[in-house]
Motif scaffolding. Sequence first.
Motif, PDB file in Angstrom:
ATOM      1  N   THR A  25       0.858  -1.179   0.000  1.00  0.00           N
ATOM      2  CA  THR A  25       0.000   0.000   0.000  1.00  0.00           C
ATOM      3  C   THR A  25       0.898   1.234   0.000  1.00  0.00           C
ATOM      4  O   THR A  25       1.740   1.384   0.884  1.00  0.00           O
ATOM      5  N   TYR A  26       0.703   2.097  -1.006  1.00  0.00           N
ATOM      6  CA  TYR A  26       1.511   3.314  -1.123  1.00  0.00           C
ATOM      7  C   TYR A  26       0.628   4.529  -0.894  1.00  0.00           C
ATOM      8  O   TYR A  26      -0.499   4.587  -1.369  1.00  0.00           O
ATOM      9  N   LYS A  34       6.164   7.150  -9.595  1.00  0.00           N
ATOM     10  CA  LYS A  34       7.258   6.340 -10.126  1.00  0.00           C
ATOM     11  C   LYS A  34       6.787   4.914 -10.424  1.00  0.00           C
ATOM     12  O   LYS A  34       7.099   4.354 -11.468  1.00  0.00           O
ATOM     13  N   THR A  35       6.016   4.336  -9.515  1.00  0.00           N
ATOM     14  CA  THR A  35       5.531   2.975  -9.695  1.00  0.00           C
ATOM     15  C   THR A  35       4.585   2.879 -10.895  1.00  0.00           C
ATOM     16  O   THR A  35       4.694   1.955 -11.705  1.00  0.00           O
ATOM     17  N   PHE A 104      -2.989  -2.340 -11.044  1.00  0.00           N
ATOM     18  CA  PHE A 104      -1.611  -2.141 -10.607  1.00  0.00           C
ATOM     19  C   PHE A 104      -1.217  -3.108  -9.502  1.00  0.00           C
ATOM     20  O   PHE A 104      -2.072  -3.686  -8.837  1.00  0.00           O
ATOM     21  N   LYS A 105       0.072  -3.249  -9.298  1.00  0.00           N
ATOM     22  CA  LYS A 105       0.609  -4.199  -8.323  1.00  0.00           C
ATOM     23  C   LYS A 105       0.732  -3.589  -6.934  1.00  0.00           C
ATOM     24  O   LYS A 105       1.494  -4.062  -6.108  1.00  0.00           O
ATOM     25  N   LYS A 115      -4.418  10.652  -9.313  1.00  0.00           N
ATOM     26  CA  LYS A 115      -4.407  10.901 -10.749  1.00  0.00           C
ATOM     27  C   LYS A 115      -2.974  11.152 -11.191  1.00  0.00           C
ATOM     28  O   LYS A 115      -2.259  11.957 -10.575  1.00  0.00           O
ATOM     29  N   ILE A 116      -2.572  10.465 -12.254  1.00  0.00           N
ATOM     30  CA  ILE A 116      -1.217  10.574 -12.771  1.00  0.00           C
ATOM     31  C   ILE A 116      -1.281  10.982 -14.226  1.00  0.00           C
ATOM     32  O   ILE A 116      -2.090  10.447 -14.988  1.00  0.00           O
ATOM     33  N   ARG A 117      -0.438  11.912 -14.632  1.00  0.00           N
ATOM     34  CA  ARG A 117      -0.318  12.278 -16.046  1.00  0.00           C
ATOM     35  C   ARG A 117       0.822  11.447 -16.623  1.00  0.00           C
ATOM     36  O   ARG A 117       1.929  11.435 -16.096  1.00  0.00           O
TER      37      ARG A 117
END
Length: 122
Positions: A25-26, A34-35, A104-105, A115-117
């Motif tokens: 869990t991040y 990064k992941t 995702f892992k 949210k990631i661009r």
Amino acid sequence: MKAYFYLLFLIFSLTSHGSYGQRPTYSEDEIIVKTVTDEMDQVFKSPDFLKKKNKQFQDITGTMVVDIGIIQSGKVATFYKVENTITNIDFINFVSEYILQHKFKFKLPKKMRHKIRYSITF
């Protein structure tokens, strides 16, 4: 004495077995970005994706900038195309569906979304 070691081994194996299958869990932004970036790079270079892409869309080249929304379970919840140099609508839909099916892992803390661009070059 033999029964004691057997019982100890059984207890140890039952208590330690549950943590192997769990995803981490991040909660920190830098680690999540990064992941996700690393994992998306792997997805778009995977033999499965390349096989499907080359079968239907061999001549497609260009760049897509997308926003990917992730929910607590690590599933992709939203896909939004920000910028695009690719004009083939069928290919854009193919990439969208492919990303939306990805899990995702890792997981996020409860009630957290992220949210990631991400920029994809084909």
